[in-house]
Design a protein around this motif. Structure first.
Motif, PDB file in Angstrom:
ATOM      1  N   GLY A   1       0.795  -1.217   0.000  1.00  0.00           N
ATOM      2  CA  GLY A   1       0.000   0.000   0.000  1.00  0.00           C
ATOM      3  C   GLY A   1       0.826   1.264   0.000  1.00  0.00           C
ATOM      4  N   PRO A   2       0.151   2.419  -0.089  1.00  0.00           N
ATOM      5  CA  PRO A   2       0.838   3.713  -0.161  1.00  0.00           C
ATOM      6  C   PRO A   2       1.628   3.996   1.116  1.00  0.00           C
ATOM      7  CG  PRO A   2      -1.476   3.915  -0.781  1.00  0.00           C
ATOM      8  CD  PRO A   2      -1.314   2.563  -0.192  1.00  0.00           C
ATOM      9  N   ALA A   3       2.752   4.651   0.966  1.00  0.00           N
ATOM     10  CA  ALA A   3       3.612   4.968   2.113  1.00  0.00           C
ATOM     11  C   ALA A   3       3.277   6.347   2.653  1.00  0.00           C
ATOM     12  CB  ALA A   3       5.081   4.886   1.718  1.00  0.00           C
ATOM     13  N   THR A   4       2.092   6.495   3.237  1.00  0.00           N
ATOM     14  CA  THR A   4       1.815   7.698   4.012  1.00  0.00           C
ATOM     15  C   THR A   4       2.528   7.573   5.351  1.00  0.00           C
ATOM     16  OG1 THR A   4      -0.197   6.697   4.910  1.00  0.00           O
ATOM     17  CG2 THR A   4      -0.437   8.082   2.943  1.00  0.00           C
ATOM     18  N   PHE A   5       2.671   8.679   6.062  1.00  0.00           N
ATOM     19  CA  PHE A   5       3.349   8.614   7.351  1.00  0.00           C
ATOM     20  C   PHE A   5       2.580   7.693   8.293  1.00  0.00           C
ATOM     21  CE2 PHE A   5       4.132   9.999  11.709  1.00  0.00           C
ATOM     22  CZ  PHE A   5       5.511   9.861  11.755  1.00  0.00           C
ATOM     23  N   ALA A   6       3.276   6.703   8.843  1.00  0.00           N
ATOM     24  CA  ALA A   6       2.717   5.739   9.794  1.00  0.00           C
ATOM     25  C   ALA A   6       1.486   5.022   9.235  1.00  0.00           C
ATOM     26  CB  ALA A   6       2.384   6.409  11.123  1.00  0.00           C
ATOM     27  N   ARG A   7       1.358   4.997   7.899  1.00  0.00           N
ATOM     28  CA  ARG A   7       0.227   4.357   7.206  1.00  0.00           C
ATOM     29  C   ARG A   7      -1.117   5.010   7.571  1.00  0.00           C
ATOM     30  NH1 ARG A   7       0.164  -1.862   7.311  1.00  0.00           N
ATOM     31  NH2 ARG A   7      -0.216  -1.672   5.073  1.00  0.00           N
ATOM     32  N   LEU A   8      -1.042   6.296   7.878  1.00  0.00           N
ATOM     33  CA  LEU A   8      -2.230   7.071   8.230  1.00  0.00           C
ATOM     34  C   LEU A   8      -2.991   7.471   6.975  1.00  0.00           C
ATOM     35  CD1 LEU A   8      -0.545   9.204  10.981  1.00  0.00           C
ATOM     36  CD2 LEU A   8      -2.604   7.807  11.348  1.00  0.00           C
ATOM     37  N   PRO A   9      -4.245   7.912   7.120  1.00  0.00           N
ATOM     38  CA  PRO A   9      -4.992   8.375   5.950  1.00  0.00           C
ATOM     39  C   PRO A   9      -4.413   9.659   5.382  1.00  0.00           C
ATOM     40  CG  PRO A   9      -6.204   8.852   7.963  1.00  0.00           C
ATOM     41  CD  PRO A   9      -5.041   7.979   8.359  1.00  0.00           C
TER      42      PRO A   9
ATOM     43  N   ASN B   1       9.983  11.338   1.857  1.00  0.00           N
ATOM     44  CA  ASN B   1       9.459  10.039   1.442  1.00  0.00           C
ATOM     45  C   ASN B   1      10.238   8.889   2.070  1.00  0.00           C
ATOM     46  OD1 ASN B   1       7.307  10.981  -0.052  1.00  0.00           O
ATOM     47  ND2 ASN B   1       8.472  11.111  -1.951  1.00  0.00           N
ATOM     48  N   ALA B   2      11.534   9.092   2.320  1.00  0.00           N
ATOM     49  CA  ALA B   2      12.310   8.055   3.021  1.00  0.00           C
ATOM     50  C   ALA B   2      11.794   7.871   4.447  1.00  0.00           C
ATOM     51  CB  ALA B   2      13.789   8.426   3.032  1.00  0.00           C
ATOM     52  N   ILE B   3      11.450   8.971   5.102  1.00  0.00           N
ATOM     53  CA  ILE B   3      10.888   8.888   6.452  1.00  0.00           C
ATOM     54  C   ILE B   3       9.543   8.176   6.414  1.00  0.00           C
ATOM     55  CG2 ILE B   3      10.025  10.212   8.425  1.00  0.00           C
ATOM     56  CD1 ILE B   3      12.080  12.399   7.613  1.00  0.00           C
ATOM     57  N   ARG B   4       8.731   8.507   5.426  1.00  0.00           N
ATOM     58  CA  ARG B   4       7.431   7.838   5.302  1.00  0.00           C
ATOM     59  C   ARG B   4       7.608   6.327   5.131  1.00  0.00           C
ATOM     60  NH1 ARG B   4       6.006  12.762   1.871  1.00  0.00           N
ATOM     61  NH2 ARG B   4       4.261  13.800   2.946  1.00  0.00           N
ATOM     62  N   GLU B   5       8.537   5.917   4.270  1.00  0.00           N
ATOM     63  CA  GLU B   5       8.770   4.484   4.075  1.00  0.00           C
ATOM     64  C   GLU B   5       9.200   3.818   5.382  1.00  0.00           C
ATOM     65  OE1 GLU B   5       8.331   2.297   1.796  1.00  0.00           O
ATOM     66  OE2 GLU B   5       7.793   3.516   0.055  1.00  0.00           O
TER      67      GLU B   5
ATOM     68  N   VAL C   1      -4.704  12.567  12.928  1.00  0.00           N
ATOM     69  CA  VAL C   1      -3.434  12.830  12.274  1.00  0.00           C
ATOM     70  C   VAL C   1      -3.538  12.313  10.847  1.00  0.00           C
ATOM     71  CG1 VAL C   1      -0.928  12.539  12.374  1.00  0.00           C
ATOM     72  CG2 VAL C   1      -2.276  12.472  14.492  1.00  0.00           C
ATOM     73  N   ALA C   2      -3.127  13.117   9.883  1.00  0.00           N
ATOM     74  CA  ALA C   2      -3.249  12.727   8.482  1.00  0.00           C
ATOM     75  C   ALA C   2      -2.047  13.229   7.697  1.00  0.00           C
ATOM     76  CB  ALA C   2      -4.545  13.287   7.873  1.00  0.00           C
ATOM     77  N   ASP C   3      -1.774  12.551   6.604  1.00  0.00           N
ATOM     78  CA  ASP C   3      -0.667  12.913   5.729  1.00  0.00           C
ATOM     79  C   ASP C   3      -1.162  13.886   4.670  1.00  0.00           C
ATOM     80  OD1 ASP C   3       1.407  12.927   3.720  1.00  0.00           O
ATOM     81  OD2 ASP C   3       2.178  11.083   4.612  1.00  0.00           O
ATOM     82  N   ALA C   4      -0.607  15.086   4.670  1.00  0.00           N
ATOM     83  CA  ALA C   4      -1.044  16.142   3.759  1.00  0.00           C
ATOM     84  C   ALA C   4      -0.251  16.177   2.461  1.00  0.00           C
ATOM     85  CB  ALA C   4      -0.957  17.500   4.456  1.00  0.00           C
ATOM     86  N   GLY C   5       0.554  15.152   2.204  1.00  0.00           N
ATOM     87  CA  GLY C   5       1.327  15.146   0.972  1.00  0.00           C
ATOM     88  C   GLY C   5       2.484  16.122   1.041  1.00  0.00           C
ATOM     89  N   ASP C   6       2.906  16.621  -0.096  1.00  0.00           N
ATOM     90  CA  ASP C   6       4.089  17.466  -0.186  1.00  0.00           C
ATOM     91  C   ASP C   6       3.760  18.881  -0.657  1.00  0.00           C
ATOM     92  OD1 ASP C   6       5.757  15.421   0.590  1.00  0.00           O
ATOM     93  OD2 ASP C   6       6.370  14.887  -1.449  1.00  0.00           O
ATOM     94  N   ILE C   7       4.554  19.831  -0.195  1.00  0.00           N
ATOM     95  CA  ILE C   7       4.538  21.192  -0.723  1.00  0.00           C
ATOM     96  C   ILE C   7       5.606  21.253  -1.805  1.00  0.00           C
ATOM     97  CG2 ILE C   7       4.947  23.625  -0.227  1.00  0.00           C
ATOM     98  CD1 ILE C   7       4.103  23.025   2.691  1.00  0.00           C
TER      99      ILE C   7
END
Length: 330
Positions: A28-36, A69-73, A95-101
């Motif tokens: 699955g997607p590598a959001t931080f801590a597998r959060l939404p 992204n390395a931290i997310r993985e 807590v949610a992952d807002a993607g990147d700026i």
């Protein structure tokens, strides 16, 4: 169609990580801590984890643009309950992952403006930010936005370096200058500033004199070793008091034995255990946002740096989630 991550019949409340007993951690997607993702929880969260893949401000080894992204993985291995703080942060707050700026990699001034505007937008939703860099240049625009919301903030800066130099090659915005600019702009509470973990050679004694004039106290890595984490955390809490606090962590605060994947490593740093324990000792402080920068995975070995960074971000997120829950209960 709704993108809410809640399943039919799921009670209202924070949406937590993907269940690793049903979906393996490596899937699955590598959001931080597998959060939404942020859009999966209606576009608002109590704590937004956001990446800033920008490293044009570095003065030595590049590569921190890949740090978020390395931290997310690496964060795939984080679990919902934090025994060190006796808290389940993702159940206490959303807590949610807002993607990147996304910022212009060829124009530092424009990038700083872009990061500041995007930070304004995220803070405007009511979220606190856990920002994953990127290089330390990004701290300045984030601090500008945080200060607009909270006024001048206390700062704890964990780093091998001071980052209060004036310019590099005539450039005012670099990863070695953000906190001088922040002091000059009046966005820091100069009665509550401290570096933690500094060490290594300087350009001259004037560096320390200038830094002291800006209001910074210094806890060196040797101080941590000699005095211990509990005494250091207590000193920092006393310096901060109940002021709004921003924590900025350059992963090179850790010794290269614990974090080789960074752009400007220095010998004699903190252990990952020392860093985590100091942060845990700051629980209860009024932490309004934080950043974690300078993870450069190209120089990492067996993801040591990314793993340390993911746990560091987890502790900071837990502090914010606990505080949010306490404020709601008050």
């Amino acid at each position: 169609m709704s993108t809410d991550a809640r399943q039919p019949g799921q009670p209202a409340g924070p949406v937590g990580p993907v269940d690793s007993s049903r979906i393996p951690r490596y899937a699955g997607p590598a959001t931080f801590a597998r959060l939404p993702r942020l859009d999966q929880v209606g576009g608002t969260a109590d704590v937004a984890v956001v990446g800033v893949p920008f490293d044009t401000g570095v003065s030595y080894r590049p590569g921190a643009r890949f740090g978020g992204n390395a931290i997310r993985e690496a964060s795939r291995l984080l679990r919902p309950y934090n025994p060190a703080q006796d808290a389940s942060p993702f159940a206490l707050a959303q807590v949610a992952d807002a993607g990147d700026i996304a910022a212009n990699p060829f124009n530092i001034n424009e990038a700083v403006e872009t990061i500041e505007a995007a930070t304004d937008d995220l803070l405007g939703t009511g979220a606190r930010l856990m920002t994953l860099g990127g290089d330390h240049t990004i701290a300045l625009p984030i601090l500008r936005s945080v200060a607009r919301k909270h006024g001048p903030v206390a700062l704890l800066h964990f780093d091998a370096h001071l980052d209060t130099w004036d310019t590099y090659f005539g450039a005012e915005y670099t990863h070695g200058t953000p906190f001088r600019r922040a002091v000059e702009e009046g966005i820091l509470d100069t009665s509550a500033l401290s570096h933690v973990g500094t060490r290594g050679p300087l350009y001259g004694k004037q560096d320390l004199d200038d830094d002291a004039k800006m209001g910074f106290g210094i806890v060196t890595s040797a101080d941590v070793m000699r005095r211990g984490v509990d005494e250091v955390a207590d000193q920092l809490r006393q310096r901060i008091g109940d002021r709004p606090l921003y924590i900025s962590i350059d992963i090179d605060v850790l010794d290269p034995a614990h974090a080789p994947g960074t752009g400007t490593p220095e010998a004699g740093g903190l252990t990952s255990r020392e860093l985590l324990e100091i942060l845990r000792g700051l629980a209860g402080c009024h932490l309004v946002s934080a950043d974690l920068v300078e993870v450069a995975p190209a120089y990492d070995h067996a993801e040591m740096t990314s793993v340390a960074a993911s746990h560091t971000a987890y502790e900071l997120t837990t502090i914010m989630a606990r505080q949010i829950a306490a404020e709601r209960a008050a």
